[in-house]
Design an enzyme around this catalytic site. Structure first.
Site, PDB file in Angstrom:
ATOM      1  N   LYS A  73      11.837  -9.528 -10.249  1.00  0.00           N
ATOM      2  CA  LYS A  73      11.221 -10.502  -9.348  1.00  0.00           C
ATOM      3  C   LYS A  73       9.735 -10.210  -9.161  1.00  0.00           C
ATOM      4  O   LYS A  73       8.898 -11.120  -9.254  1.00  0.00           O
ATOM      5  CB  LYS A  73      11.939 -10.496  -8.001  1.00  0.00           C
ATOM      6  CG  LYS A  73      11.381 -11.498  -7.000  1.00  0.00           C
ATOM      7  CD  LYS A  73      12.316 -11.658  -5.807  1.00  0.00           C
ATOM      8  CE  LYS A  73      12.461 -10.388  -5.021  1.00  0.00           C
ATOM      9  NZ  LYS A  73      13.295 -10.545  -3.818  1.00  0.00           N
ATOM     10  N   ASP A 110      13.474 -15.485  -4.976  1.00  0.00           N
ATOM     11  CA  ASP A 110      13.699 -14.731  -3.745  1.00  0.00           C
ATOM     12  C   ASP A 110      14.766 -15.443  -2.919  1.00  0.00           C
ATOM     13  O   ASP A 110      15.412 -16.380  -3.401  1.00  0.00           O
ATOM     14  CB  ASP A 110      12.388 -14.572  -2.968  1.00  0.00           C
ATOM     15  CG  ASP A 110      11.869 -15.888  -2.401  1.00  0.00           C
ATOM     16  OD1 ASP A 110      12.446 -16.967  -2.712  1.00  0.00           O
ATOM     17  OD2 ASP A 110      10.892 -15.855  -1.638  1.00  0.00           O
TER      18      ASP A 110
END
Length: 214
Positions: A124, A142
């Site tokens: 991420k 997220d």
């Protein structure tokens, strides 16, 4: 989990996002690629606002790997001790600073694999850096994007990897670069967790969420 939106619906949704904010920006403060990596690494389990408050002074004095190492772990902790998991994050930032100097000539690499080799940098974080600094259409999923993707049908998936693939596979090509930021901002301010603001949602007509609020 909502059903995947049709291609025409996806085009309408992202055209609306584009019309409202043609050039969406990330909310983490940074001054270069290195400070972006640090800020994103620090943001795990913390708010962007909290990270920005902690790094405002930090990035004035430690905006390169060399300066971060000169500050040292103890000095870094003094700046970030208001952020969750600050001790472990400080260790990671010092280690990644050393690795950047030793293995990458002090420069932040532009490949996902190289970024993920840095301490505290997962997929991420790497995708955020690739998207925001290197302008690659990488999708950092997220909690906001995961929620919006599944509620709306924009990118349904049982885990973050599945949602990431759904965005890559289904968002029209011309909207891929900014999809990450549009979806984060939508989840942060409109499609919030407990009581989404469906009454002012710009994509309400195409959203597959069954329990819309007034």
């Amino acid at each position: 989990m909502a059903k995947q939106l049709s291609y025409p619906a996806m085009r309408r949704v992202f055209a609306r996002f584009h019309d409202l904010e043609p050039e969406p920006k990330g909310e983490l403060h940074h001054v270069n690629a290195f400070t972006l990596v640090v800020a994103v690494a620090l943001s795990a389990q913390a708010t962007d606002a909290g990270v920005n408050k902690a790094t405002r002074r930090l990035f004035e004095i430690a905006d390169t790997p060399e300066r971060m190492l000169a500050l040292g772990e103890a000095g870094l902790i003094e700046h970030i001790k208001t952020i969750g998991l600050f001790r472990n994050k400080a260790k990671n930032v010092i280690r990644l600073s050393q690795i950047l100097l030793d293995e990458f000539g002090g420069q932040v690499p532009s490949s996902r694999a190289a970024l993920q080799s840095l301490p505290g940098v997962g997929r991420k974080t790497a995708n955020v850096v690739l998207n925001m600094w290197f302008h690659q259409p990488a999708q950092a999923v997220d909690t906001h994007i995961f929620r919006v993707g599944n509620r709306s049908g924009i990118a349904p998936g049982r885990d973050e990897a599945a949602v990431e693939r759904a965005i890559e596979d289904n968002v029209p090509a011309e909207y891929q670069q900014h999809a990450h930021h549009w979806l984060i901002l939508h989840g942060r301010y409109i499609c919030i967790a407990r009581k989404p603001k469906c009454g002012i949602c710009p994509i309400r007509d195409d959203c597959q969420f069954e329990d819309k609020t007034p």
